[in-house]
Design an enzyme around this catalytic site. Structure first.
Site, PDB file in Angstrom:
ATOM      1  N   HIS A  31       0.853  -1.194   0.000  1.00 16.07           N
ATOM      2  CA  HIS A  31       0.000   0.000   0.000  1.00 16.07           C
ATOM      3  C   HIS A  31       0.888   1.244   0.000  1.00 16.07           C
ATOM      4  O   HIS A  31       1.782   1.389   0.828  1.00 16.07           O
ATOM      5  CB  HIS A  31      -0.884  -0.029   1.246  1.00 16.07           C
ATOM      6  CG  HIS A  31      -1.897   1.057   1.335  1.00 16.07           C
ATOM      7  ND1 HIS A  31      -3.135   0.983   0.731  1.00 16.07           N
ATOM      8  CD2 HIS A  31      -1.873   2.253   1.974  1.00 16.07           C
ATOM      9  CE1 HIS A  31      -3.833   2.072   1.000  1.00 16.07           C
ATOM     10  NE2 HIS A  31      -3.078   2.872   1.757  1.00 16.07           N
ATOM     11  N   ASP A  33       0.885   5.402   0.033  1.00 18.86           N
ATOM     12  CA  ASP A  33       0.090   6.590   0.356  1.00 18.86           C
ATOM     13  C   ASP A  33       0.739   7.831  -0.224  1.00 18.86           C
ATOM     14  O   ASP A  33       1.822   8.225   0.193  1.00 18.86           O
ATOM     15  CB  ASP A  33       0.015   6.741   1.879  1.00 18.86           C
ATOM     16  CG  ASP A  33      -0.838   5.658   2.512  1.00 18.86           C
ATOM     17  OD1 ASP A  33      -2.028   5.591   2.187  1.00 18.86           O
ATOM     18  OD2 ASP A  33      -0.301   4.873   3.325  1.00 18.86           O
ATOM     19  N   MET A  66      -4.103  10.592  -1.715  1.00 22.16           N
ATOM     20  CA  MET A  66      -4.791  11.561  -0.844  1.00 22.16           C
ATOM     21  C   MET A  66      -4.427  12.951  -1.337  1.00 22.16           C
ATOM     22  O   MET A  66      -3.712  13.705  -0.683  1.00 22.16           O
ATOM     23  CB  MET A  66      -4.356  11.338   0.612  1.00 22.16           C
ATOM     24  CG  MET A  66      -5.027  10.122   1.227  1.00 22.16           C
ATOM     25  SD  MET A  66      -4.147   9.543   2.680  1.00 22.16           S
ATOM     26  CE  MET A  66      -2.876   8.608   1.871  1.00 22.16           C
ATOM     27  N   MET A 135     -11.787   4.845   5.022  1.00 20.58           N
ATOM     28  CA  MET A 135     -10.805   5.348   5.979  1.00 20.58           C
ATOM     29  C   MET A 135     -11.362   5.165   7.385  1.00 20.58           C
ATOM     30  O   MET A 135     -12.474   5.597   7.682  1.00 20.58           O
ATOM     31  CB  MET A 135     -10.521   6.829   5.753  1.00 20.58           C
ATOM     32  CG  MET A 135      -9.707   7.175   4.522  1.00 20.58           C
ATOM     33  SD  MET A 135      -8.118   6.319   4.363  1.00 20.58           S
ATOM     34  CE  MET A 135      -7.318   6.669   5.931  1.00 20.58           C
ATOM     35  N   PHE A 141      -1.893  10.584   8.355  1.00 17.82           N
ATOM     36  CA  PHE A 141      -0.827  10.130   9.258  1.00 17.82           C
ATOM     37  C   PHE A 141      -1.010   8.650   9.606  1.00 17.82           C
ATOM     38  O   PHE A 141      -2.150   8.171   9.658  1.00 17.82           O
ATOM     39  CB  PHE A 141      -0.841  10.942  10.565  1.00 17.82           C
ATOM     40  CG  PHE A 141      -0.730  12.428  10.319  1.00 17.82           C
ATOM     41  CD1 PHE A 141       0.517  13.027  10.163  1.00 17.82           C
ATOM     42  CD2 PHE A 141      -1.872  13.202  10.190  1.00 17.82           C
ATOM     43  CE1 PHE A 141       0.621  14.384   9.891  1.00 17.82           C
ATOM     44  CE2 PHE A 141      -1.779  14.572   9.922  1.00 17.82           C
ATOM     45  CZ  PHE A 141      -0.527  15.161   9.779  1.00 17.82           C
ATOM     46  N   ASP A 173      -8.549   1.165   6.038  1.00 18.15           N
ATOM     47  CA  ASP A 173      -7.249   1.817   6.188  1.00 18.15           C
ATOM     48  C   ASP A 173      -7.234   2.736   7.412  1.00 18.15           C
ATOM     49  O   ASP A 173      -7.955   3.733   7.446  1.00 18.15           O
ATOM     50  CB  ASP A 173      -6.984   2.630   4.903  1.00 18.15           C
ATOM     51  CG  ASP A 173      -5.584   3.203   4.838  1.00 18.15           C
ATOM     52  OD1 ASP A 173      -4.793   2.966   5.756  1.00 18.15           O
ATOM     53  OD2 ASP A 173      -5.303   3.890   3.829  1.00 18.15           O
TER      54      ASP A 173
END
Ligand code: DX5
Ligand code: ZN
Length: 214
Positions: A31, A33, A66, A135, A141, A173
């Site tokens: 994963h 981000d 994001m 989420m 974070f 997540d």
């Protein structure tokens, strides 16, 4: 359970070592981000760094954007060899178009919802989505505390998927560990992202196995 360890919790001074460490586990995906400091109050890494992650990775990449206007980066995400490209519902004015652009590039289209965004907003589009990423913390974070009402959202999403015949998988997540993972498995999720839980474990491969077996 499918498991996607999040590189956000890796040691960025030893990224290659940590990617190889995940390669050696039974994790399904890696994963990744990507943050822009606008959609979320943090910046992680960008495409020049990802080029090296791609080189070292032997697992398919699960890329979580994001960022605002994620449609601008579909080509870049494809070029890094992503299997899943996930955009935020809240970041897309024309979600239907973005989902189809991602699929036209041969990737699986993921849609992520922030904790406060209701599952019901996906009602009409659920048949076109490959992955719904809920989420379970406010994005930005690692190592935050799991938000318990996520469990209701998983149950609602499971019912929506099952009642429409959608093939979407449910990915969660944020704040995932063996305890929250067990509750999420019972609620009907298919895939767990885990950053802190895997990377701070004395034995990361065993932490991955624990989640897989839930
Ligand atoms: C948070 C990221 C997550 C994060 C999860 O905004 O999307 O993928 O790395 O980290 P943990 O598992 O530590 O909560
Ligand atoms: Zn993520």
């Amino acid at each position: 359970m499918l498991v996607s360890p999040s590189l956000l919790s890796a040691d960025f001074g030893n990224l290659e070592r940590d990617v190889k460490m995940i390669n050696a586990t039974d994790a399904t995906y890696i994963h990744i981000d990507i943050m822009d400091g606008v959609f979320v109050p943090n910046i992680s890494f960008g495409f020049p760094v990802l080029k090296y992650i791609k080189k070292a990775a032997e697992k398919p990449l699960d890329v979580h954007l994001m960022i605002v206007e994620p449609q601008k980066f579909i080509n870049e995400v494809k070029a890094m060899g992503a299997e899943i490209m996930t955009v935020h519902y809240e970041a897309c004015l024309h979600l239907d178009r973005v989902i189809h652009q991602i699929k036209d590039m041969g990737m699986k289209a993921g849609v992520s919802l922030n904790p406060s965004t209701p599952v019901s907003l996906l009602k009409n589009i659920i048949g076109d989505i490959d992955v719904v990423l809920l989420m379970s913390v406010n994005p930005g974070f690692g190592a935050q505390k799991f938000i318990p009402y996520t469990l209701d959202k998983v149950r609602e999403l499971r019912a929506l998927i099952d009642s429409t015949g959608s093939k979407a998988i449910i990915e969660i997540d944020g704040g995932v560990n063996a305890d929250t993972g067990k509750l999420l498995a019972e609620a009907g999720c298919d895939m767990l992202v885990a950053g802190n839980y895997v990377f701070s474990a004395a034995n990361p491969a065993e932490a991955v196995r624990t989640l897989i077996e839930l």
